[in-house]
Design an enzyme around this catalytic site. Sequence first.
Site, PDB file in Angstrom:
ATOM      1  N   LYS A  64       0.817  -1.171   0.026  1.00 55.40           N
ATOM      2  CA  LYS A  64      -0.035  -0.042  -0.200  1.00 55.40           C
ATOM      3  C   LYS A  64       1.190   1.247   0.021  1.00 55.40           C
ATOM      4  O   LYS A  64       2.088   1.414   0.462  1.00 55.40           O
ATOM      5  CB  LYS A  64      -0.870   0.069   1.278  1.00 55.40           C
ATOM      6  CG  LYS A  64      -1.965  -0.818   1.122  1.00 55.40           C
ATOM      7  CD  LYS A  64      -2.735  -0.819   2.811  1.00 55.40           C
ATOM      8  CE  LYS A  64      -3.775  -2.118   2.730  1.00 55.40           C
ATOM      9  NZ  LYS A  64      -5.072  -1.697   1.731  1.00 55.40           N
ATOM     10  N   ARG A  81     -10.391 -11.772   1.750  1.00 54.12           N
ATOM     11  CA  ARG A  81     -11.166 -12.727   1.231  1.00 54.12           C
ATOM     12  C   ARG A  81     -10.437 -13.997   1.427  1.00 54.12           C
ATOM     13  O   ARG A  81     -11.025 -15.078   1.518  1.00 54.12           O
ATOM     14  CB  ARG A  81     -11.622 -12.196  -0.115  1.00 54.12           C
ATOM     15  CG  ARG A  81     -10.430 -12.370  -1.048  1.00 54.12           C
ATOM     16  CD  ARG A  81     -10.816 -11.471  -2.407  1.00 54.12           C
ATOM     17  NE  ARG A  81     -10.851  -9.860  -1.968  1.00 54.12           N
ATOM     18  CZ  ARG A  81     -11.144  -8.883  -3.059  1.00 54.12           C
ATOM     19  NH1 ARG A  81     -11.607  -9.515  -4.135  1.00 54.12           N
ATOM     20  NH2 ARG A  81     -11.174  -7.974  -2.587  1.00 54.12           N
TER      21      ARG A  81
END
EC number: 3.4.11.1
Length: 503
Positions: A286, A360
Amino acid sequence: MDFSIKGCDWSKGEAKGFLTGKSDCIVLGIFEAQTLSGAALDIDTATKGLISRVVKAGDMDGKRGKTLFLPEVSGIGASRVLLVGLGKQDAFNQKAYNDAATAAWRALLATKVVQVTFSLAQLPVDERSSDWGVRAAILALRNETYRFTQMKSKPEPASHTLKRVVFSVDPADEKAAKVAIKQAVALANGMDLTRDLGNLPGNVCTPTYLGNTAKKIAKDWGLKAEVLGLKQIQALKMGSFLSVARASVEPPQFIVLHYQGAAAKAAPVVLVGKGITFDTGGISLKPGEGMDEMKYDMCGAGSVLGTIRAVAEMGLKINVVAIVPTCENMPGGNATKPGDIVTSMKGLTIEVLNTDAEGRLILCDALTYAERFKPAAVIDVATLTGACVIALGGHNSGLFSTNDALAGELLDASREANDPAWRMPLDDEYQDQLKSNFADLANIGGRPAGAVTAACFLSRFTESYPWAHLDIAGTAWKGGAAKGATGRPVPLLAQFLIDRAGQ
């Protein structure tokens, strides 16, 4: 803080106890167009028109959230009156009520009052009864008094003096209002836990810390706790979960909490919370700016732990299982790389195209694990996608479900609890975006409909039970001057379970 209930029908002149009872302040509502609420009318009569004169003079116009103290009021037991603007009477809804309650508490907490009489719970709000008003008011108060100062060298003591609140309610609602107090306090305690966990820094709130928190909840409230470590996770063949955890020096934990409030044979509701205690993005790193907020990536886990704590304190007659897969997502020499293929607990192979789509990957193994409980429903909660923030902002949580009845229950609960959610599409056509040339599916589906394809990914692991997914990336915390965890969606989840339990 002590809360109590007193039945009163202001329209029938039953206000004598409120007029003579000792209190530091009584809270009254004023609508725009100089319209007094029922309680305000009675107090106006007792004070020989004082409220009417103040309103007529223009000192209180009734605009939503405006407040005005009237000191040294004669003719009633309270030493002062707090007038609160309610806005337009024909637009007085749940939000207007919460705005008014919040404004009242802010004004009161800035004074030295100890005991308050609160009449706003009896206001007509979207066909809600006054017990609803009591619960909403307590939650608004607890939201205003919440402070996170334990990481400071000198934690700040509470600055307010408020200790007792007496709620006036319709006599028919007295019993329900007493239940509402118990539920509201339990719910606020659960939300405080959720907020504390979210606000703690990543070097404190580690996977091990979450595991210890779960054990403490179990000990305090008589729950059963299982905290599985690395070897046990490996034995379960949770390859997808482990692909995220592998590069961190912090060992992963797989937390399972059991609350039994109904018969042992009754199918439980299973809550699954994403517990990434710090998310760097892994190899798909990120940007540095704002990365400190990635400590909030465990807010799904925090909300699940806060909810089951609240359920236990309420004593709901329902069985609940909370599952929290928790780890860090870090870069490193042994980190999962873009393009790697991993095998989930279900046996499906996953091409990891982006290591920053890690939530996920840990949830899918937890959703497979949930099958063993033969659940009545499974709800997973996760700060899953930035795409959901773009779609819905910070007001609504994103709701995805393959079961219309379950989705309807959750939406009803969201409205009752003032914890908004919005149902998003989950059409089969979106599944095509997850196709992989090299594995059973990919972990991302490209930029279009990113929140939807993330939910589609999870749906592949939920075919054996009713399932819903809450994407709370936009609602779990706030930035800016009010930076901090919100405690959402604990109210929604708790209300859903209250409704399921019939309580």
